[in-house]
Design a protein around this motif. Structure first.
Motif, PDB file in Angstrom:
ATOM      1  N   ARG B 356       0.855  -1.183   0.000  1.00 17.04           N
ATOM      2  CA  ARG B 356       0.000   0.000   0.000  1.00 17.04           C
ATOM      3  C   ARG B 356       0.897   1.242   0.000  1.00 17.04           C
ATOM      4  O   ARG B 356       1.796   1.363   0.823  1.00 17.04           O
ATOM      5  N   ASP B 362       1.556  -2.197  -7.208  1.00 22.88           N
ATOM      6  CA  ASP B 362       0.180  -1.954  -6.802  1.00 22.88           C
ATOM      7  C   ASP B 362      -0.150  -2.793  -5.583  1.00 22.88           C
ATOM      8  O   ASP B 362       0.314  -3.919  -5.459  1.00 22.88           O
ATOM      9  N   CYS B 363      -0.961  -2.247  -4.718  1.00 23.67           N
ATOM     10  CA  CYS B 363      -1.462  -3.004  -3.578  1.00 23.67           C
ATOM     11  C   CYS B 363      -2.633  -3.852  -4.075  1.00 23.67           C
ATOM     12  O   CYS B 363      -3.444  -3.408  -4.871  1.00 23.67           O
ATOM     13  N   THR B 364      -2.690  -5.094  -3.629  1.00 25.75           N
ATOM     14  CA  THR B 364      -3.754  -5.983  -4.097  1.00 25.75           C
ATOM     15  C   THR B 364      -4.773  -6.281  -3.007  1.00 25.75           C
ATOM     16  O   THR B 364      -5.553  -7.214  -3.126  1.00 25.75           O
TER      17      THR B 364
END
Lengths: 381, 508
Positions: B356, B362-364
């Motif tokens: 994050r 990218d944060c998943t």
């Protein structure tokens, strides 16, 4: 196809109650909006169709099923239930039924509305539920600016882009409409309860599903056609290659709506949907002015990036604050970079950033990113 | 004939004096130990007999009874081997009772008569002084530690035979020199803040944590240097005072963690227990009542990496010690108090996937998972953490070409000065009998700052407790700056270090 005498056990809506007839028709399984529209066109009124339904369906393979539903459904009860929940029920025949929506190939027979709909120009803002901070900021800036221009923002009350757009529209003092994939009395996702109330107060929650309908996965693609149908154009902000936003775009194209896309980062998987749209010729959006111009709404919105300034700067740090704001004009920066570029200590930057944040001029994002406030609304503080 | 030799056993952190009495009388040849010995003491029988024989003394076939007084306290470990052997030699007439009088002895015996190191010798030295003992006989490896407190003359004993010859005066051993606190040379410092490049905000938070004794939570993706930062907090805290060093050394000695030949520990400890650790391992206790990690971190830093992964009961167990600076472990034979005044540094990923806010990935995580993750943090523990700060992934060129940061010594000077100011102010308040309430409790706050705080609490939706934390941190910031009254910019900066308050899940 002769019109037979209705069988005695047929449920009879209050005589002449067109709306109830539309409600009843909308509850028949396997009978879509286009079919209903065709029948009503031929019979002259929904009431007539409802009265003589067996005659309309006798040749269909699923006639037995439809008849069973026809006997069971009590349109008057649904209508009464919806009204007791404070919902307005708009049938396709209703003069209050949105004109734009009536013009689409498959308008919903009935709309359940909490709040009120008007005929002001509307733009749909849709995108990923798992948006990046950039996407959220873009949604906020566009929705805020459009709302200030008097444009109603239509979206789906989902997490991510949708709710950011609704919120910003409300913050911008405008109207906003949320189209739901469940009953208009059901809040989904649950954490948007407050937002839903605010939307109903300053716009409308709209659904084609009767009250109490749960948010089933199959409902959402269908509701997407209403999102595009209620708007003059659809703005897509972030979405993966298989995003629901693309479903909305397909409907928009069917309905002859304008399609806009906001470019994203080339490093983010969530730029796939808007970028593929741009490649196919969607109108590129940098600011609200781009949308207003394309839709011929005329615009007083400034073009080019950046937000308004001229807001009081914190006492005792005016010079430093101005420097920070100027640095942030070029885009978001990390706190450390900001300190270095402004030649200020980590302590001083920390203090200034908080003060500017409280004045609504900037905001901080996860990862210690600092950016100019997307809506640029700066007052008080 | 009856003999008595003075010794001590460790209970908690203290040494309890033990009188080792031996009676060698007529009867069937036996060798028995009484007086609540644990299995390790019980086995002394075998070691003592072999050691005496192999040191060329005798064990006459008598009925030999060893009594460890007081008889109601449990004696643990092999430290009583040496006094038992000496007492046996006295009882069997091979050593004069006069020679051992006033001596306190501890040490484990090898079968060959060699004397091996034992834990807790510094505590024993303090007990020896309290008893006005004439001298202290300790294993060679423990001599520097025992002499560090400069309590009583210390003699380093290599073997049982050397002990006897020393006591008889035939081959006297020279007393070990008391080692005064030796300041560790600066270049020998293993970790220095200069090695941390970039991370200005996190460095600043570390400095504030050091200056105000605030607990700190570092939030950042994996591999950005959270551990590296935490490890350097001890190097910017004021140096250990002599008394503190003795306290720390005593703890490590009792825990058996003091390296042989080590004198006083002069660096502040840094403890980083794994998140799978049990409550007794962290808080203290277990069989033998060992000091836990929080006691080992006394006067130093306790680092909890992956905070949300720690077991709930472990984190709950930290609350009371964090409040009191002491942990009380209750046992059947009474309670044991361990000191536990430490600075807590915790670290966590910003979200379950860890990315994050990362500019590279990218944060998943779904919002639901993120909320679940944050909810795992114990609320009451978070309440005791004043500073939460993000440690973002450094930009690559920052890591490669960035200037080395400020060295620990420079930061330490500021931290020490800030602490002095806080101490002075507290003393003045106490002297004037001021019992202040409200935001002025921690010193003066300007009127402008109070107004600002009200707006901030409203805008950022801060809870009352968080407001209090912000005020305390702002006080420390003002102290670092050398300012008497807390001003707006101090509060504004303090508000930066409340990341989790801003991440609080929206109320539905």
């Amino acid at each position: 196809m002769g019109l037979g005498i209705p069988p005695p056990e047929a449920p009879a809506p209050a005589s002449g109650d067109e709306v109830a007839a539309w409600v009843g028709l909308s509850r028949l399984p396997g009978v879509g909006p286009r079919t209903i529209a065709g029948w009503v066109g031929r019979a002259g009124s929904a009431w007539a169709v409802w009265q003589h339904l067996p005659a309309f369906i006798q040749k269909r393979a699923d006639a037995a099923e439809i008849l069973a539903a026809w006997r069971k459904v009590d349109p008057a009860a649904i209508l009464e239930g919806a009204r007791s929940l404070g919902l307005t029920v708009l049938a396709a025949c209703d003069p209050g039924f949105p004109a734009l929506l009536r013009a689409i190939p498959d308008p919903p027979p009935v709309l359940y509305v909490r709040g009120s709909l008007d005929e002001a120009a509307s733009v749909a803002v849709v995108g990923s539920r798992r948006a990046t901070p950039y996407g959220l900021a873009a949604a906020e800036r566009l929705a805020f600016d459009l709302a200030q221009e008097g444009v109603t923002i239509v979206s789906g009350l989902a997490r991510g882009i949708d709710s950011a757009a609704h919120k910003a529209a409300l913050d911008g003092g405008g109207r906003t409409v949320a189209v739901l994939g469940c009953g208009a009395d059901v809040t989904y996702p649950p954490e948007h309860r407050r937002l839903a109330l605010a939307v109903a107060a300053r716009g409308a929650l709209v659904s084609e599903f009767p009250p109490g309908t749960p948010p089933l996965p199959g409902h959402f693609p269908r509701r997407n056609r209403l999102i595009s149908g209620l708007a003059l154009g659809v703005v897509v902000i972030e979405g993966a290659g298989d995003s629901g936003a693309l479903v909305t775009v397909d409907y928009a194209l069917d309905q002859g709506r304008e399609v806009f896309a906001v470019p994203g980062s080339i490093f983010s998987a969530r730029s796939a949907a808007p970028h593929s749209l741009l490649r196919q010729g969607a109108c590129m959006v940098e600011n609200a002015g781009d949308i207003l111009t394309e839709l011929g709404l005329g615009s007083s919105v400034r073009s080019g990036p950046g937000g308004p300034c001229g807001v009081p700067v914190p006492a005792g740090g005016a010079e430093g604050a101005a420097r920070l704001l100027a640095l942030l004009e070029g885009g978001p920066l990390r706190l450390d970079e900001l300190a270095e570029q402004a030649s200020l200590s980590a302590a001083a930057v920390g203090a200034l950033v908080t003060m500017l944040e409280m004045r609504g001029l900037i905001r901080t994002l996860p990862g210690q990113m600092v950016m100019r406030s997307p809506a640029g609304r700066g007052s008080g503080g | 004939m009856l003999a008595a030799v003075l010794s001590a056993t460790i209970v908690g952190l203290e040494a309890l004096p033990v009188s080792v009495e031996v009676d060698a009388g007529p009867g069937l040849p036996t060798f028995a130990i009484v007086g609540l010995p644990d299995p390790a003491v019980q086995e002394a029988r075998e070691r003592v007999r072999s050691a005496i024989r192999n040191s060329h003394y005798e064990i006459p076939p008598r009925r030999t009874i060893v009594n460890l007084a007081p008889g109601d306290r449990r004696k643990e470990g092999p430290a009583l081997d040496l006094p038992i052997a000496l007492a046996v030699l006295v009882a069997t007439g091979q050593l004069a009772q006069q020679a051992v009088a006033g001596h306190l002895a501890v040490g484990e015996l090898g079968l060959d008569g060699s004397v091996r190191s034992v834990p807790g010798v510094l505590a024993v030295a303090q007990a020896a002084r309290a008893l006005h003992a004439r001298a202290l006989l300790v294993p060679e490896a423990n001599a520097r530690e025992a002499a560090a407190g400069e309590e009583v003359p210390v003699y380093a004993i290599p073997t049982l035979r050397a002990a006897v010859q020393h006591l008889q005066g035939t081959h006297p051993i020279r007393a070990t020199e008391g080692t005064v606190l030796e300041p560790p040379s600066e270049d020998a410092a293993p970790d220095d803040l200069a090695e941390v490049r970039g991370q200005g905000a996190a460095r600043r938070a570390l400095e504030i944590a050091g200056a105000g004794g605030h607990n700190l939570l570092l939030i950042g993706p994996p591999g950005v240097g959270k551990t590296m930062l935490a490890r350097r907090l001890p190097t910017i805290l004021p140096r250990l005072s002599g008394a503190e060093a003795v306290e720390v050394t005593k703890i490590y000695s009792v825990a058996g963690l003091l390296p042989a030949w080590q004198g006083l520990i002069t660096r502040r400890p840094f403890r980083a227990p794994h998140h799978a650790a049990s409550a007794p391992a962290i808080v203290g206790g277990g069989p033998g009542v060992r000091p836990g990690e929080i006691t080992l971190a006394h006067h130093g830093v306790l680092f909890l990496d992956e905070l949300p992964e720690f077991r709930h009961d472990v984190l709950e167990g930290l609350r009371q010690p964090m409040e009191d600076g002491v942990v009380v472990v209750a046992r059947i034979h009474g309670t044991v108090r361990f000191p536990a005044r430490f600075s807590l540094v915790a670290a966590m990923n910003p979200c379950p996937c860890g990315y994050r806010g990362d500019h590279r990935r990218d944060c998943t995580c779904t919002p639901g998972r993120l909320q679940q993750y944050l909810a795992r943090l114990s609320g009451p523990l978070l309440d005791r953490i004043d500073l939460h700060v993000e440690v973002p992934r450094p930009l690559t060129d920052e890591m490669l070409s960035g200037e080395p940061g400020e060295p620990s010594s420079a930061v330490r000077a500021r931290v020490t000065a800030a602490r002095m100011r806080a101490t002075t102010r507290a003393a003045v308040c106490q002297a004037e009998g001021l019992l202040l309430r409200g935001p002025q409790r921690w010193g003066p706050v300007s009127a402008e700052a109070l107004a600002f705080m009200r707006v901030a609490a409203d805008r950022l939706v801060l809870a009352a407790r968080a407001t209090e934390r912000v005020l305390r941190v702002a006080r420390t910031i003002a102290d670092l700056e050398g300012t008497e009254a807390v001003a707006v910019q101090h509060l504004a900066e303090a508000l930066r270090y409340r990341v989790l308050d801003r991440w609080a899940p929206p109320v539905p």
